[in-house]
Enzyme design. Sequence first.
Site, PDB file in Angstrom:
ATOM      1  N   HIS A  82      -6.492  -3.139 -34.737  1.00 19.12           N
ATOM      2  CA  HIS A  82      -6.580  -4.304 -35.631  1.00 19.12           C
ATOM      3  C   HIS A  82      -7.994  -4.562 -36.149  1.00 19.12           C
ATOM      4  O   HIS A  82      -8.571  -5.616 -35.903  1.00 19.12           O
ATOM      5  CB  HIS A  82      -6.014  -5.573 -34.970  1.00 19.12           C
ATOM      6  CG  HIS A  82      -6.392  -5.809 -33.535  1.00 19.12           C
ATOM      7  ND1 HIS A  82      -7.688  -5.769 -33.092  1.00 19.12           N
ATOM      8  CD2 HIS A  82      -5.627  -6.081 -32.451  1.00 19.12           C
ATOM      9  CE1 HIS A  82      -7.698  -6.017 -31.798  1.00 19.12           C
ATOM     10  NE2 HIS A  82      -6.470  -6.210 -31.383  1.00 19.12           N
ATOM     11  N   ASP A  90       0.219  -5.776 -34.624  1.00 23.76           N
ATOM     12  CA  ASP A  90      -0.251  -6.782 -33.669  1.00 23.76           C
ATOM     13  C   ASP A  90       0.627  -8.028 -33.738  1.00 23.76           C
ATOM     14  O   ASP A  90       0.151  -9.136 -33.504  1.00 23.76           O
ATOM     15  CB  ASP A  90      -1.724  -7.142 -33.907  1.00 23.76           C
ATOM     16  CG  ASP A  90      -2.343  -7.840 -32.707  1.00 23.76           C
ATOM     17  OD1 ASP A  90      -1.742  -7.801 -31.615  1.00 23.76           O
ATOM     18  OD2 ASP A  90      -3.431  -8.431 -32.861  1.00 23.76           O
ATOM     19  N   HIS A  95       0.945  -0.936 -32.815  1.00 21.57           N
ATOM     20  CA  HIS A  95       0.338  -1.996 -31.982  1.00 21.57           C
ATOM     21  C   HIS A  95       1.284  -3.193 -32.004  1.00 21.57           C
ATOM     22  O   HIS A  95       1.358  -3.927 -32.990  1.00 21.57           O
ATOM     23  CB  HIS A  95      -1.038  -2.398 -32.528  1.00 21.57           C
ATOM     24  CG  HIS A  95      -1.725  -3.439 -31.704  1.00 21.57           C
ATOM     25  ND1 HIS A  95      -3.028  -3.314 -31.274  1.00 21.57           N
ATOM     26  CD2 HIS A  95      -1.310  -4.627 -31.213  1.00 21.57           C
ATOM     27  CE1 HIS A  95      -3.369  -4.368 -30.567  1.00 21.57           C
ATOM     28  NE2 HIS A  95      -2.330  -5.194 -30.522  1.00 21.57           N
ATOM     29  N   HIS A 112       3.226  -6.487 -29.593  1.00 19.64           N
ATOM     30  CA  HIS A 112       3.442  -7.285 -28.379  1.00 19.64           C
ATOM     31  C   HIS A 112       4.911  -7.675 -28.308  1.00 19.64           C
ATOM     32  O   HIS A 112       5.409  -8.368 -29.207  1.00 19.64           O
ATOM     33  CB  HIS A 112       2.583  -8.558 -28.409  1.00 19.64           C
ATOM     34  CG  HIS A 112       1.121  -8.269 -28.422  1.00 19.64           C
ATOM     35  ND1 HIS A 112       0.381  -8.149 -27.261  1.00 19.64           N
ATOM     36  CD2 HIS A 112       0.266  -8.025 -29.439  1.00 19.64           C
ATOM     37  CE1 HIS A 112      -0.875  -7.860 -27.582  1.00 19.64           C
ATOM     38  NE2 HIS A 112      -0.974  -7.776 -28.890  1.00 19.64           N
ATOM     39  N   LYS A 136      -4.938   0.942 -22.938  1.00 15.78           N
ATOM     40  CA  LYS A 136      -5.478  -0.144 -23.747  1.00 15.78           C
ATOM     41  C   LYS A 136      -6.705  -0.724 -23.075  1.00 15.78           C
ATOM     42  O   LYS A 136      -6.659  -1.114 -21.905  1.00 15.78           O
ATOM     43  CB  LYS A 136      -4.414  -1.239 -23.919  1.00 15.78           C
ATOM     44  CG  LYS A 136      -4.907  -2.470 -24.667  1.00 15.78           C
ATOM     45  CD  LYS A 136      -5.154  -2.180 -26.135  1.00 15.78           C
ATOM     46  CE  LYS A 136      -5.886  -3.336 -26.813  1.00 15.78           C
ATOM     47  NZ  LYS A 136      -5.068  -4.059 -27.759  1.00 15.78           N
ATOM     48  N   HIS A 183      -9.486  -2.946 -28.031  1.00 10.94           N
ATOM     49  CA  HIS A 183      -9.688  -4.275 -28.621  1.00 10.94           C
ATOM     50  C   HIS A 183     -11.188  -4.416 -28.806  1.00 10.94           C
ATOM     51  O   HIS A 183     -11.924  -4.632 -27.843  1.00 10.94           O
ATOM     52  CB  HIS A 183      -9.135  -5.385 -27.728  1.00 10.94           C
ATOM     53  CG  HIS A 183      -9.272  -6.737 -28.353  1.00 10.94           C
ATOM     54  ND1 HIS A 183      -8.200  -7.462 -28.817  1.00 10.94           N
ATOM     55  CD2 HIS A 183     -10.372  -7.487 -28.632  1.00 10.94           C
ATOM     56  CE1 HIS A 183      -8.636  -8.592 -29.356  1.00 10.94           C
ATOM     57  NE2 HIS A 183      -9.956  -8.645 -29.246  1.00 10.94           N
TER      58      HIS A 183
HETATM   59  O1  DOR Z   1      -4.052 -12.577 -31.807  1.00 10.73           O
HETATM   60  C1  DOR Z   1      -3.889 -11.883 -30.815  1.00 10.73           C
HETATM   61  N1  DOR Z   1      -2.829 -12.075 -29.995  1.00 10.73           N
HETATM   62  N2  DOR Z   1      -4.786 -10.949 -30.523  1.00 10.73           N
HETATM   63  C2  DOR Z   1      -4.750 -10.268 -29.388  1.00 10.73           C
HETATM   64  O2  DOR Z   1      -5.617  -9.451 -29.177  1.00 10.73           O
HETATM   65  C3  DOR Z   1      -3.716 -10.532 -28.374  1.00 10.73           C
HETATM   66  C4  DOR Z   1      -2.534 -11.135 -28.975  1.00 10.73           C
HETATM   67  C5  DOR Z   1      -1.586 -11.718 -27.957  1.00 10.73           C
HETATM   68  O3  DOR Z   1      -1.275 -11.056 -26.968  1.00 10.73           O
HETATM   69  O4  DOR Z   1      -1.132 -12.843 -28.163  1.00 10.73           O
HETATM   70 ZN    ZN Z   2      -2.659  -7.133 -29.884  1.00  9.29          ZN
END
Ligand code: DOR
Ligand code: ZN
Length: 347
Positions: free
Chosen positions: A175, A248, A14, A16, A100, A137
């Site tokens: 998460h 995450d 997971h 970003h 997702k 999520h």
């Molecule tokens: O803390 C987070 N940041 N939780 C999420 O679900 C998305 C993520 C983000 O994309 O910044």
């Molecule tokens: Zn995330």
Amino acid sequence: MTQTLTIARPDDWHLHLRDGAMLQAVLPETARHFARAIIMPNLVPPVVKGADATAYRDRILAALPEGMSFEPLMTLYLTENTDPADVEAAAASGLIKALKLYPAGATTNSASGVSNFDNVRPVLEKMAEIGLPLCVHGEVTDSDIDIFDREAVFIDRVLDPIRKATPGLKVVMEHITTKDGVDYVKSNPENLGATITTHHLIINRNHILAGGIKPHYYCLPVAKRETHRIALREAATSGDARFFLGTDSAPHTDANKLLPCGCAGCFTATNTMALLAHVFEEDSALDKLEGFASRNGPAFYGLPVNEARLTLTKSDSAAVFPKQIETGDGPVTVFDPGFPVYWNVTG
Ligand code: DOR
Ligand code: ZN
């Protein structure tokens, strides 16, 4: 005295990576230690179609520095307009490894997510048929539900009904932050796994709020009380193959974190493996780290374990991690666990 631990190279289930200048800056932080990662599709606009995922994967690979290897495992963002045929084609070609599900309004860039779960039933049925996992999520968005209860309520009101209506669907609870999440996974043996972040193994809600507000510890789902953190630690270090690492790691510039209404996300890509070694050693479970970070995820997704390896070394002096990484959009603060860490990645 030094101590070393060599494990199969880990994957991040997971992650970003964002886009543009941010992608360029954060990708090496992950690729330095991880072979593969499940790439979150919550860009603006989101990655909703197979063609979007192809283009995004190409941008990720173009941003990878020479000499580094990394395989992005792409996902699509589930919307109420997602076409089952597009999903099927993207999965059949090997392009995507999951969809997702963001409940609309739950978190960063989730406005295109799902409000009426009946409208995504045909896609979920197609996914069950072809064995494509749904990454969830798991938080309700109702304003009358306390933010610390949103995961537990989601399990009862949304997730369990979805799983009962589509029994063959493979689901990853992303998460997880509660004992409720841990218990739900443990009591449902079929087709269910969960990712756990590094930061949720380390912080509870006091770390965010006691003694002054700490924006860099604010993420979603928000960290809960200590009993929940302990349940997550037990699950992660237990060796139970249904629990695996999904960091995450979610970079936001400091300018966007340090606002009256700051963004949610902890950036942990840089020091995650060192912090995990610390956590697993603290719980006398260093022998379980490889399962959590390198073996359980591939087993769930039906992928081979990486042949490459990663070595962690514990030394007498505390590891020094960068406080921030520089990006073309501004600095991003690296997660600070708040205690010295003697482990670091050395090979
Ligand atoms: O803390 C987070 N940041 N939780 C999420 O679900 C998305 C993520 C983000 O994309 O910044
Ligand atoms: Zn995330």
